[in-house]
Design a protein around this motif. Structure first.
Motif, PDB file in Angstrom:
ATOM      1  N   GLU A 131      -2.514  70.086  51.388  1.00  0.00           N
ATOM      2  CA  GLU A 131      -1.572  69.018  51.695  1.00  0.00           C
ATOM      3  C   GLU A 131      -0.937  69.345  53.037  1.00  0.00           C
ATOM      4  OE1 GLU A 131       0.966  67.901  48.389  1.00  0.00           O
ATOM      5  OE2 GLU A 131      -0.477  68.797  47.016  1.00  0.00           O
ATOM      6  N   SER A 140      -4.164  64.893  53.766  1.00  0.00           N
ATOM      7  CA  SER A 140      -4.750  65.652  52.657  1.00  0.00           C
ATOM      8  C   SER A 140      -6.209  65.946  52.960  1.00  0.00           C
ATOM      9  CB  SER A 140      -4.668  64.869  51.344  1.00  0.00           C
ATOM     10  OG  SER A 140      -3.346  64.663  50.966  1.00  0.00           O
ATOM     11  N   LYS A 175      -2.396  60.982  47.463  1.00  0.00           N
ATOM     12  CA  LYS A 175      -2.616  62.363  47.018  1.00  0.00           C
ATOM     13  C   LYS A 175      -2.887  62.398  45.518  1.00  0.00           C
ATOM     14  CE  LYS A 175       0.091  64.709  50.523  1.00  0.00           C
ATOM     15  NZ  LYS A 175       1.334  65.436  50.807  1.00  0.00           N
TER      16      LYS A 175
END
Length: 194
Positions: A131, A140, A175
């Motif tokens: 991340e 990401s 994410k």
């Protein structure tokens, strides 16, 4: 005179209260629909569940040694690029190094890069999720492998100038999709695990 002085004095007394305080800044509130996932049916040696908010996967891109698909989110102006390469006895170290180096290229613009290990022993899926915080081009990056035959890497990119504060809500939403891709990923065609 008393009639004039008393109202004026009362106005002064009522006007003397707490000092005015500035109002807090307003923040943009973005809400995305709850994620709903559907299994993909792509002509590659892996499958995964993708968010139905993304466009249908139509085409498979291919080069001599890599194949991949793009999971596009037009409403979020983003794409998760997935690239598949077959592992042979000589290239696993190189594939791992390339995936890690791709993430490290973002260190010039990134405020931080955090990593988390991913393991699914039952499905033979092992990897790493990175991340990236700050104004980096990709928020990401990840890779997964079975260490024997399959290697899949992925990157999240937005179709906008990277401004972390602006894309943060969409980045956080995607994410979760990346994590779901990793968790639902299954290798196809090869039965050497049994």
């Amino acid at each position: 005179m008393k009639r004039i002085v008393i109202p004026i004095l009362s106005l002064f007394l009522m006007g003397c209260g707490d000092d005015p305080l500035p109002r807090p800044k307003g923040y943009l509130r973005l809400e995305y629909p709850k994620a709903s996932y559907k299994k993909t049916n792509i002509p590659l040696p892996f499958s995964f569940e993708k968010n139905t908010l993304s466009d249908p996967i139509k085409a498979v891109k291919s080069t001599s040694n890599a194949k991949g698909v793009d999971v596009k989110y037009p409403n979020l102006k983003a794409t998760i690029y997935l690239t598949y390469k077959e592992v042979n006895e000589n290239n696993l170290d190189s594939l791992l190094r390339d995936a890690q180096n791709l993430t490290q290229k973002h260190t010039m613009k990134a405020d931080e890069i955090s990593s988390s290990v991913f393991e699914n022993e039952k499905k033979k899926v092992y990897g790493m999720l990175y991340e990236v915080g700050g104004d980096a081009a990709s928020q990401s990056q990840f890779y997964v492998t079975d260490s024997l035959k399959h290697f899949l890497s992925g990157s999240l990119y937005f179709y906008a100038k990277p401004n972390y504060d602006s894309i943060f809500p969409a980045s956080e939403y995607l994410k979760k999709d990346i994590k779901h891709i990793m968790e639902s990923l299954e290798w196809k065609k090869f039965n050497f695990y049994k």
